[in-house]
Design a protein around this motif. Sequence first.
Motif, PDB file in Angstrom:
ATOM      1  N   PHE A 194      39.682  46.655  48.061  1.00 47.25           N
ATOM      2  CA  PHE A 194      41.070  46.776  47.644  1.00 47.25           C
ATOM      3  C   PHE A 194      41.201  47.912  46.639  1.00 47.25           C
ATOM      4  O   PHE A 194      40.317  48.132  45.811  1.00 47.25           O
ATOM      5  CB  PHE A 194      41.558  45.481  46.987  1.00 47.25           C
ATOM      6  N   SER A 195      42.320  48.607  46.705  1.00 47.06           N
ATOM      7  CA  SER A 195      42.621  49.607  45.676  1.00 47.06           C
ATOM      8  C   SER A 195      43.348  48.918  44.538  1.00 47.06           C
ATOM      9  O   SER A 195      43.847  47.794  44.683  1.00 47.06           O
ATOM     10  CB  SER A 195      43.491  50.724  46.258  1.00 47.06           C
TER      11      SER A 195
ATOM     12  N   THR B 132      46.195  49.753  43.342  1.00 48.94           N
ATOM     13  CA  THR B 132      47.608  49.627  43.725  1.00 48.94           C
ATOM     14  C   THR B 132      47.835  48.399  44.591  1.00 48.94           C
ATOM     15  O   THR B 132      48.798  47.652  44.403  1.00 48.94           O
ATOM     16  CB  THR B 132      48.060  50.892  44.473  1.00 48.94           C
ATOM     17  N   GLU B 133      46.932  48.162  45.553  1.00 47.66           N
ATOM     18  CA  GLU B 133      47.072  46.999  46.433  1.00 47.66           C
ATOM     19  C   GLU B 133      46.967  45.698  45.640  1.00 47.66           C
ATOM     20  O   GLU B 133      47.758  44.765  45.832  1.00 47.66           O
ATOM     21  CB  GLU B 133      45.990  47.043  47.516  1.00 47.66           C
ATOM     22  N   LEU B 134      46.006  45.632  44.750  1.00 44.10           N
ATOM     23  CA  LEU B 134      45.835  44.425  43.941  1.00 44.10           C
ATOM     24  C   LEU B 134      47.037  44.199  43.028  1.00 44.10           C
ATOM     25  O   LEU B 134      47.490  43.064  42.841  1.00 44.10           O
ATOM     26  CB  LEU B 134      44.555  44.536  43.106  1.00 44.10           C
TER      27      LEU B 134
ATOM     28  N   LYS C 160      50.133  45.062  43.539  1.00 43.41           N
ATOM     29  CA  LYS C 160      51.262  44.559  44.324  1.00 43.41           C
ATOM     30  C   LYS C 160      51.091  43.083  44.658  1.00 43.41           C
ATOM     31  O   LYS C 160      52.035  42.295  44.591  1.00 43.41           O
ATOM     32  CB  LYS C 160      51.409  45.383  45.604  1.00 43.41           C
ATOM     33  N   MET C 161      49.878  42.671  45.016  1.00 45.39           N
ATOM     34  CA  MET C 161      49.632  41.282  45.380  1.00 45.39           C
ATOM     35  C   MET C 161      49.765  40.340  44.181  1.00 45.39           C
ATOM     36  O   MET C 161      50.246  39.219  44.313  1.00 45.39           O
ATOM     37  CB  MET C 161      48.242  41.141  46.003  1.00 45.39           C
TER      38      MET C 161
ATOM     39  N   MET D  72      38.461  51.927  44.401  1.00 44.78           N
ATOM     40  CA  MET D  72      38.376  50.799  45.313  1.00 44.78           C
ATOM     41  C   MET D  72      37.333  49.820  44.784  1.00 44.78           C
ATOM     42  O   MET D  72      36.317  50.231  44.207  1.00 44.78           O
ATOM     43  CB  MET D  72      37.970  51.271  46.710  1.00 44.78           C
TER      44      MET D  72
END
Length: 348
Positions: free
Chosen positions: A2-3, A5-7, A9-10, A40
């Motif tokens: 996961f990046s 940014t992805e984390l 958002k989640m 990452m």
Amino acid sequence: MFSVTELAKMLGHSGGAVGNACETLVARGEAQRVGAKPRMYRATPCTATAAQATPSTPPGTSSPLPGPRQTAPQTTAAPPPGGRPQPVTRPNGQQYLPRALAQLPDVEALRKLREAGVAVLLYGPPGTGKTSLIEAAFPDLITVAGDGDTTVGDLIGEYTQDESGGYEFVYGPLVTAMQEGRALLLDDATLISPKVLAALYPAMDGRRQIQVKAHKGETITAADGFYVIAGHNPGVHGAVLTEALASRFSVQIQVGSDYDLAASLKINSTAVRIARRLATSQKTGELGWAPQLRELIAFQKIADVLGTEAAFSNLVGIAPLEDRDTVAEIVTKAVGRPVTALALGRQL
């Protein structure tokens, strides 16, 4: 994988907070960093155990992620009354032993200054442990190695050719630190041209913004936790501490070698005694050079490999030419036999 940014958002948290939490997990061995642009992360065998020990929070409530400016994991506890603070593990796995600063362990003092948004300049000879201290205090650190060739592009970013033959803009360490709320070390900051450093100043004042002119004039705003710290070696040729740079670092801390620490690291006691003697001569102006902790650690490694005699000869050999005769005289007197610079002998 996961990046950040992805984390973010989640989880519904800022990228800076999530990035700092990920770096904390990496420092503990509970996650692994597997990419840099973007950062990452993936799990390790220890991640599941860490998750079980962490209180879960239902959606919509606050989680135990670090908040604004609380970016450095507390890998050391305040020393108990009459006790000593525990060592701090640096990113390279080596341990840092805290020193006293304003009645606090130095690592804790730097973290408090970061939380308060007070920029710090550490100055002193090379090899005294400035970078080691900063790495121990801030595991989320991004480092810029400054020199006379450092450009604005090296700080902010520039266009680079991609695999398809086109060009894409790659953000530099300053933009990355601002976006992710990380600490940025300007190592040897005073070797960087003042014109280049000027690009950094808007990020350090009340604006906390910079404009990336090379990338469509984009405006970058610093996330919570963004922090700048710098190192300065006054004796290095070309190092100039300008008024503009000095004024942006409200706290300036002198860093010298801790010769007591050298003794506790089981470094040859005669070598430590010689270093103290040379340091005293340096302070009085008799000499321009004295071995710092870095040189003493190297001395012991050389002694372990080639023997103590070779290590003392090398100590003489690494002294600047203008000081070498005096250093050789002091070393000779301390060891009780003639010592000259390490050199090749006759053919075997």
